[in-house]
Design a protein around this motif. Structure first.
Motif, PDB file in Angstrom:
ATOM      1  N   ASP A 250       6.682  -2.288  -3.157  1.00  0.00           N
ATOM      2  CA  ASP A 250       5.879  -3.485  -2.917  1.00  0.00           C
ATOM      3  C   ASP A 250       6.766  -4.678  -2.572  1.00  0.00           C
ATOM      4  O   ASP A 250       6.351  -5.564  -1.848  1.00  0.00           O
TER       5      ASP A 250
ATOM      6  N   ARG B 222      -1.418  -4.118   1.682  1.00  0.00           N
ATOM      7  CA  ARG B 222      -0.575  -5.271   1.342  1.00  0.00           C
ATOM      8  C   ARG B 222       0.887  -5.019   1.686  1.00  0.00           C
ATOM      9  O   ARG B 222       1.568  -5.896   2.225  1.00  0.00           O
TER      10      ARG B 222
ATOM     11  N   SER C 128      -5.266   2.688   0.368  1.00  0.00           N
ATOM     12  CA  SER C 128      -5.428   1.776  -0.760  1.00  0.00           C
ATOM     13  C   SER C 128      -5.143   0.335  -0.325  1.00  0.00           C
ATOM     14  O   SER C 128      -4.467   0.084   0.677  1.00  0.00           O
TER      15      SER C 128
ATOM     16  N   ARG D  30      -3.244  -1.639  -1.902  1.00  0.00           N
ATOM     17  CA  ARG D  30      -1.803  -1.819  -2.083  1.00  0.00           C
ATOM     18  C   ARG D  30      -1.048  -1.400  -0.819  1.00  0.00           C
ATOM     19  O   ARG D  30      -0.124  -2.092  -0.391  1.00  0.00           O
TER      20      ARG D  30
ATOM     21  N   ARG E  87       7.176   2.207  -7.278  1.00  0.00           N
ATOM     22  CA  ARG E  87       6.050   1.579  -6.581  1.00  0.00           C
ATOM     23  C   ARG E  87       6.240   0.067  -6.510  1.00  0.00           C
ATOM     24  O   ARG E  87       6.025  -0.550  -5.475  1.00  0.00           O
TER      25      ARG E  87
END
Length: 172
Positions: free
Chosen positions: A15, A86, A81, A83, A11
């Motif tokens: 990112d 983003r 989400s 995240r 994860r």
């Protein structure tokens, strides 16, 4: 390392994935198109107006790309989400970044007293130059041969030339 740590590392890696260079090329084409589409048959916008137009268009298209990506990727569930937003936002951010050099060129030209039409042409040249530069950078980074680098350059110059011709046809 257990399964939980591996999932966390995967994860975190997702990112940090690199920006999408296609977004930089697309954003440069978009910026050139914005300049080409300004003021057809009338006076070109003042450099400050052109700057706002370029940056606002970059942000709007960035949001549209992020939204389309998220909806397309997550159409089976209603909520996404923060995240995920983003990650998608970071991946598409080059669309906005590509608007900055032509906007800065227009602004600097305005500060130097360059006429509005000259500022618009400078912004267009910077946008097309950026598009060409990004295309060549991506091709070189991918290990393209000289032949493929030249082909990428020619294709992008032709796209840029089409936009320049449209600008010239619309303003005369």
């Amino acid at each position: 390392m257990g399964d939980g740590s591996q999932a966390g590392a995967a994860r975190a890696n997702q990112d940090r994935q690199p920006s999408d260079y296609a977004g930089a090329i697309y954003g440069s084409l978009l910026a050139a198109s914005v300049v080409a589409g300004t003021g057809p048959g009338q006076e070109p916008p003042h450099p400050g107006e052109l700057m706002v137009l370029l940056l606002a268009t970059g942000v709007v298209f960035w949001l549209a790309h992020v939204y389309a990506h998220l909806v397309g990727e997550h159409s089976t569930r209603a909520l996404m989400s923060w995240r995920e937003f983003r990650v998608a936002g970071r991946r598409e951010w080059p669309i906005v970044q590509a608007a900055v050099p032509p906007a800065a060129a227009a602004g600097i030209a305005g500060l130097l007293g360059v006429p509005d039409a000259g500022a618009a042409w400078l912004a267009l040249a910077v946008a097309v130059g950026s598009q060409l530069g990004w295309a060549l950078y991506v091709a070189a980074r991918a290990g393209a041969t000289w032949t493929r680098l030249v082909a990428a350059g020619v294709v992008n110059l032709v796209l840029g030339l089409v936009i320049v011709l449209l600008k010239a046809a619309l303003t005369h």
